[in-house]
Design a protein around this motif. Structure first.
Motif, PDB file in Angstrom:
ATOM      1  N   GLY A  91      40.746  45.579  34.294  1.00 38.58           N
ATOM      2  CA  GLY A  91      40.306  45.730  35.685  1.00 38.58           C
ATOM      3  C   GLY A  91      39.204  44.758  36.040  1.00 38.58           C
ATOM      4  O   GLY A  91      39.220  44.153  37.125  1.00 38.58           O
ATOM      5  N   HIS A 113      37.933  46.928  39.447  1.00 36.34           N
ATOM      6  CA  HIS A 113      38.138  45.743  40.283  1.00 36.34           C
ATOM      7  C   HIS A 113      36.858  45.380  41.038  1.00 36.34           C
ATOM      8  O   HIS A 113      36.512  44.203  41.182  1.00 36.34           O
ATOM      9  CB  HIS A 113      39.270  45.989  41.274  1.00 36.34           C
ATOM     10  N   TYR A 121      41.996  52.133  39.326  1.00 34.93           N
ATOM     11  CA  TYR A 121      41.489  50.809  38.995  1.00 34.93           C
ATOM     12  C   TYR A 121      40.489  50.247  39.997  1.00 34.93           C
ATOM     13  O   TYR A 121      39.987  49.141  39.827  1.00 34.93           O
ATOM     14  CB  TYR A 121      42.660  49.827  38.847  1.00 34.93           C
ATOM     15  N   SER A 122      40.204  50.979  41.048  1.00 35.33           N
ATOM     16  CA  SER A 122      39.412  50.397  42.136  1.00 35.33           C
ATOM     17  C   SER A 122      38.013  50.006  41.679  1.00 35.33           C
ATOM     18  O   SER A 122      37.525  48.921  42.008  1.00 35.33           O
ATOM     19  CB  SER A 122      39.325  51.380  43.306  1.00 35.33           C
ATOM     20  N   GLU A 156      40.822  41.304  36.396  1.00 31.91           N
ATOM     21  CA  GLU A 156      41.603  41.186  37.631  1.00 31.91           C
ATOM     22  C   GLU A 156      40.683  40.979  38.829  1.00 31.91           C
ATOM     23  O   GLU A 156      40.929  40.111  39.677  1.00 31.91           O
ATOM     24  CB  GLU A 156      42.465  42.434  37.833  1.00 31.91           C
ATOM     25  N   GLY A 157      39.618  41.791  38.930  1.00 32.63           N
ATOM     26  CA  GLY A 157      38.688  41.623  40.037  1.00 32.63           C
ATOM     27  C   GLY A 157      38.033  40.260  40.023  1.00 32.63           C
ATOM     28  O   GLY A 157      37.801  39.646  41.078  1.00 32.63           O
ATOM     29  N   HIS A 202      42.828  44.880  46.150  1.00 32.58           N
ATOM     30  CA  HIS A 202      43.162  46.045  45.336  1.00 32.58           C
ATOM     31  C   HIS A 202      44.335  46.768  45.971  1.00 32.58           C
ATOM     32  O   HIS A 202      44.267  47.203  47.116  1.00 32.58           O
ATOM     33  CB  HIS A 202      41.960  46.987  45.242  1.00 32.58           C
ATOM     34  N   HIS A 258      49.465  43.936  38.631  1.00 39.37           N
ATOM     35  CA  HIS A 258      48.969  42.583  38.893  1.00 39.37           C
ATOM     36  C   HIS A 258      50.130  41.605  39.044  1.00 39.37           C
ATOM     37  O   HIS A 258      50.100  40.725  39.921  1.00 39.37           O
ATOM     38  CB  HIS A 258      48.045  42.133  37.761  1.00 39.37           C
TER      39      HIS A 258
END
Length: 793
Positions: A473, A159, A155-156, A476-477, A148, A504
Motif C-alpha cells: 500500500g 495509500h 488499503y486507503s 502504491e501510494g 485510490h 493495482h
C-alpha cells in the motif's frame, strides 16, 4: 482544547460561512443521489415520472453524505490556508460523492467536456453512473482526483501514507470507513505514523467515519464505548478529535473547529521538526473521529421501517421507484429537500456562491497534480548497470550472489535519488542480500530506538514492516503520486498481497485508456528467497504461485522476468526501473549461483528475452534431437548439468539449450507485446522434436502460455509440483523431479531411438538419484559433486 480527545463544541463559523458551506454540501448530496436514481429531468423542472428513473438502481447512498460533508469542509481548509491537499475515500463504493465533487469543482467537465457544467451535462453525469458504458460506483481511475479505488476495502490509509512520504508540503486527507476499519490491512495501517518523518514528509489526516453499519450489520468501532475507542487510537499514537451529531448546523461548526485544530497541530509538528526541535520525540499526529447517521439527510423511513441511521440506507434506500408511486413521491420529496433551485442557475450550472466554495486551479482536490502522479514524475537518475558486472571469462565456472550484486547497484540508485525512490520490504532487505543500500541510507523508524539498533533513523529510503499489505500500500501510494520504488519479498509470502496486486493492475489497465492520466513508474517486485532455496525453512516457504496470479492480468500490463545469473539480473533491473505503467515481477536468487554470461552477452540475451545458448548446445549445423529449455536460476543450473551428463553418457545426442528470461516471450505475439511469432517460436523449439522444459514455477503455467504452439504436443514441463519439506537444495529439486538426473531420464523417455539402447544410462540416472537421496539423509547436506559442479566445457 488540550485533551487528547476533544469534543468540538464551539461555533467556529460565521452564519454566512455556515450557510455557504451547507449549500455546497447540499449540492454534492443532490448530485450524489441524482446519480443513483435519475435518467432524465436532472433539475426537477417537472414533477418526477417513472420514465425519469433508471431501470436498474445501483449505487451506494449510505456513505455519500458523510463523504460530501468531509469534502466540503476540507475545501474550506484548502481555501483558508492555501493548502496542498488530496482526498482519499476509503469507504466502499463512494463513487457518487467523488464524481459529484469533481463536477462541482469544474474538473470533471475539463477532463470530460461532454459532461458539461450545465443541465445537459448534469443529465449525462447522472445517466453514466453505474450504467452500461458509463462509470463504476466506486472511486475509479476515471474519477479525477482519485489515487485510490474503493472497490476493495482496506488499503486507503496505506495509500495515504505512501502519498505523503517525500511530499513535505502535501496533506493527505483519508476518510476511513468504519466497515473498512475492520479489515486486517487497515488495522495495520494505523501504525504508519511510526514511519512518517515530520521534517521531510507530508502529513496524513485520517478521518474515521463512523456511520454505524456495513451492508447489513453494525460495525465494531461504532459499537464500542467511546472511552475504549479513544484509548484505541491514543494507543496507536494519535490525538483523536471527536465530532458527532446529526444536526447539520451544529455539525458544520464542530467539524470546522476540529479541522482547524488538527491543521494547526500538523503545522506545529512540522514546523518544530523542520527547525530541529523534536529532541527525538515521536509526534502524536491528529486524527478526527466523525460520527454521523448512515444515509444522513436521506429518507428517514420507508414503508414503515427506519432507513436513515440504519443499514437499510447502505445502497439504494428507495427501491422499485418506477413501479411504486409512493416511493416515487418520496424520492421527489427527498431530492427537493436539497432545494436544487437555490444551488443551480437557469442553465444548470452551480450558482456562483456554490462554485466559490471550491478552491481554484490545482488546489482543487479533484485537480491536484499529486492525484495524477505522472504529471509530477521525473526519471530516475540511474547509474550504468554495466559498472556492477561480474566478470565471466568462461560460462558456469564462477559463483556470485545475484541479489547481493544488485544491492550495490541499488545503493547508488538510492544515493542519486534521495527524495523520489524508496525500497519497501517486510523486514527482508538485508536477508535478501540488498544490504549494500545501508551504506547510504537507513531504515525509516519513528518509534523508540535503542543503542543496539542498526540503520534506524527518522528519515531514510528503506521502509520495513512485517506486513506485506502495508509495504504494498505504501509503494502504491508513492508510485501513484509520481515517484519510483521497489518491493522486495520472500517469494512464498508475496501471495499475501495477491488482491492488492490485482487492484493495482486493474487500475493501470484502465488508466492506459484515459489520455488525461499520465504514465507512472512501474510497480517492481523483486522476489528472492525463492521456492528452490527455501529448503531450510521448509514447505511453508515453498510456493512460486504468484507468477500464476500475475499471468491472469491484461498482457499489456504484466512483465515477468527470470534472470538466471547476476549480470542478467542487473540488465533486467535497469529495464524495470526505467519502465512505466507496468507491473514487473523479477524472480532472482540470493544464494551463490554460477555466472553464465558476461555482461555484453547478458544485455543481448535480456533484450531478446529468450535465446539459444550456443555454447551449451551440441546441435550446431543440424536439427536437434531434443530441446532442453529452462527459465529460472535453479532450473537453468539443472538443465546445464543435465546437458553435461548427456554429453558424457550419450554424446551422439544433439541437444539445443534454450534459456528464457522474459516469460512473456512464450506467448504468441497476438496475445502479448513481447510474444514470439509462430515462426520465431518454431525456429527455437522446432515443431517435431521433444522439448524438456525446466521451469521455476508450477508446470501448467508453461503449458498455458504455449498451448496453441505447433510443438505443444511435444512439450514436457518439469517444475514445482507441491512437493516440499525441510531438506537440502538438491533434494528439493529431486522431490519435484526437476533434478539433472530426472531431466536426462526425460530425454531418454522422449527420444524413441534411445528407449532400447540407453536403458543402462537411464538406470544409472535412477541409481544416482537414490545415491544422492541417501547421502542427504546420512550427512544432512548435498554431496560434493552437486555443490562443486561447474560447467566443464
Amino acid at each position: 482544547m488540550t485533551d487528547a480527545a476533544t469534543h468540538a463544541r464551539t461555533d467556529a463559523l460565521l452564519d454566512e460561512e455556515l450557510r455557504l458551506l451547507d449549500a455546497y454540501w447540499r449540492a454534492a448530496n443532490y448530485l450524489s443521489a441524482g446519480q443513483i436514481y435519475l435518467l432524465d429531468n436532472p433539475l426537477l423542472r417537472e414533477p418526477l415520472k417513472p420514465s425519469d428513473i433508471k431501470p436498474r438502481l445501483l449505487g451506494h447512498w449510505g456513505t455519500s453524505p458523510g463523504l460530501n460533508f468531509c469534502y466540503a469542509h476540507l475545501n474550506r481548509v484548502i481555501r483558508a490556508r492555501d493548502q496542498d491537499m488530496i482526498y482519499i475515500m476509503g469507504p466502499g463504493h463512494g463513487g457518487p460523492s467523488a464524481v459529484a465533487n469533481a463536477w462541482l469543482e469544474g474538473t470533471y467537465s475539463e477532463v470530460y467536456p461532454e459532461v458539461s457544467q450545465d443541465e445537459a451535462g448534469m443529465a449525462r453525469l447522472f445517466r453514466q453512473f453505474s450504467f452500461p458504458g458509463g462509470v463504476p460506483s466506486h472511486v475509479a481511475p476515471e474519477t479525477p482526483g482519485s489515487i485510490h479505488e474503493g472497490g476493495e476495502l482496506g488499503y486507503s490509509l496505506a495509500h495515504a501514507f505512501g502519498a505523503a512520504f517525500d511530499n513535505p508540503d502535501l496533506v493527505v486527507a483519508c476518510i476511513v470507513g468504519d466497515g473498512e476499519a475492520e479489515t486486517g490491512p487497515l488495522a495495520t495501517s494505523w501504525h504508519s505514523n511510526k514511519f512518517l518523518d515530520p521534517a521531510g514528509d507530508g502529513a496524513v489526516l485520517p478521518i474515521l467515519h463512523l456511520n454505524g453499519y456495513k451492508i447489513a450489520n453494525p460495525t465494531v468501532l461504532a459499537r464500542i464505548p467511546e472511552a475504549e475507542l479513544v484509548a484505541l487510537f491514543e494507543g496507536y499514537g494519535y490525538r483523536p478529535y471527536l465530532v458527532s451529531g446529526d444536526d447539520p448546523a451544529v455539525m458544520h461548526a464542530r467539524m470546522a473547529e476540529a479541522l482547524d485544530l488538527a491543521m494547526d497541530e500538523i503545522a506545529d509538528i512540522q514546523a518544530t521538526a523542520r527547525r530541529g526541535g523534536r529532541d527525538g520525540v515521536r509526534p502524536r499526529w491528529p486524527m478526527i473521529i466523525l460520527r454521523t447517521p448512515k444515509g444522513w439527510t436521506g429518507p428517514r423511513e420507508v414503508d414503515g421501517l427506519p432507513v436513515e441511521g440504519t443499514w437499510r440506507s447502505h445502497q439504494v434506500p428507495l427501491a422499485g421507484v418506477r413501479d411504486n408511486p409512493a416511493h416515487l413521491a418520496q424520492l421527489e420529496k427527498w431530492l427537493r429537500s436539497y432545494r436544487p433551485e437555490e444551488l443551480f442557475d437557469e442553465i444548470g450550472r452551480p450558482v456562483p456562491q456554490v462554485r466559490a466554495q471550491a478552491p481554484q486551479g490545482d488546489r482543487r482536490m479533484s485537480a491536484n497534480p499529486h492525484a495524477n502522479g505522472g504529471l509530477l514524475l521525473h526519471p530516475l537518475v540511474l547509474p550504468d548497470f554495466r559498472d556492477y558486472a561480474v566478470p565471466v571469462d568462461e560460462p558456469g565456472t564462477t559463483f556470485s550472489e545475484p541479489t547481493r550484486v544488485l544491492g550495490s547497484m541499488l545503493r547508488d540508485v538510492v544515493a542519486r535519488n534521495p527524495d523520489n525512490f524508496r525500497i519497501m520490504g517486510p523486514d527482508e532487505t538485508a536477508s535478501n542480500r540488498l544490504g549494500a543500500v545501508f551504506e547510504v541510507t537507513d531504515r525509516v523508524w519513528e518509534a523508540e530506538r535503542l543503542p543496539t539498533d542498526e540503520h534506524l533513523a527518522s528519515s531514510g529510503q528503506v521502509m520495513e514492516v512485517l506486513s506485506e499489505h502495508l509495504c504494498q500500500g505504501w509503494l502504491e501510494g508513492y508510485l501513484l503520486t509520481g515517484r519510483h520504488g521497489l518491493f522486495n519479498s520472500y517469494e512464498a509470502f508475496i501471495h499475501i498481497v495477491d488482491a492488492m496486486f490485482n487492484q493495482h493492475a486493474k487500475w493501470l489497465k484502465v488508466t492506459r485508456h484515459l489520455p488525461w492520466r499520465r504514465p507512472i513508474a512501474s510497480l517492481n517486485y523483486l522476489l528472492s528467497s525463492h521456492v528452490w532455496r527455501q529448503d531450510h525453512n521448509g514447505f511453508t516457504h515453498q510456493d512460486p504461485g504468484f507468477l500464476d496470479v500475475v499471468m491472469n492480468k491484461k498482457p499489456e500490463i504484466i512483465r515477468v522476468y527470470l534472470p538466471p545469473d547476476a549480470n542478467t539480473l542487473l540488465s533486467v533491473a535497469d529495464h524495470c526501473l526505467r519502465s512505466r505503467d507496468y507491473v514487473n515481477v523479477v524472480v532472482a536468487g540470493k544464494q551463490p549461483v554460477l555466472n553464465w554470461l558476461p555482461m555484453d552477452e547478458a544485455v543481448v540475451h535480456c533484450a531478446r528475452g529468450i535465446g539459444i545458448w550456443e555454447w551449451a548446445s551440441t546441435d550446431a549445423g543440424a536439427d536437434p534431437d531434443v530441446v532442453l529449455a529452462c527459465a529460472g536460476d535453479v532450473p537453468t543450473l539443472e538443465t546445464l548439468a543435465a546437458v553435461d551428463l548427456l554429453r558424457r553418457h550419450l554424446p551422439e545426442i544433439r541437444v539445443r539449450v534454450v534459456n528464457v528470461v522474459d516469460l512473456m516471450r512464450l506467448q504468441p505475439d497476438t496475445e502479448h507485446p513481447h510474444g514470439l511469432s509462430d515462426r520465431e517460436f518454431d525456429s527455437l523449439f522446432t515443431t517435431d522434436k521433444p522439448i524438456i522444459f525446466a521451469f521455476h514455477g508450477y508446470p501448467y503455467l508453461i503449458h498455458r502460455l504455449t498451448y496453441r504452439r505447433n510443438g505443444h504436443a511435444n512439450l514436457h514441463v518439469r517444475g514445482y509440483k507441491e512437493e516440499g519439506t525441510t531438506t537440502t537444495p538438491f533434494d528439493m529439486v529431486m522431490l519435484n523431479d526437476l533434478d539433472r538426473f530426472h531431466l536426462v531420464m526425460d530425454v531418454i523417455d522422449r527420444i524413441p531411438a534411445l528407449r532400447g539402447r540407453a536403458g543402462h544410462v537411464r538406470q544409472h540416472m535412477m541409481d544416482e538419484r537414490f545415491r544422492h537421496r541417501a547421502y542427504t539423509r546420512e550427512y544432512g547436506q548435498d554431496p560434493a559433486d552437486i555443490n562443486e559442479w561447474v560447467w566443464p566445457y
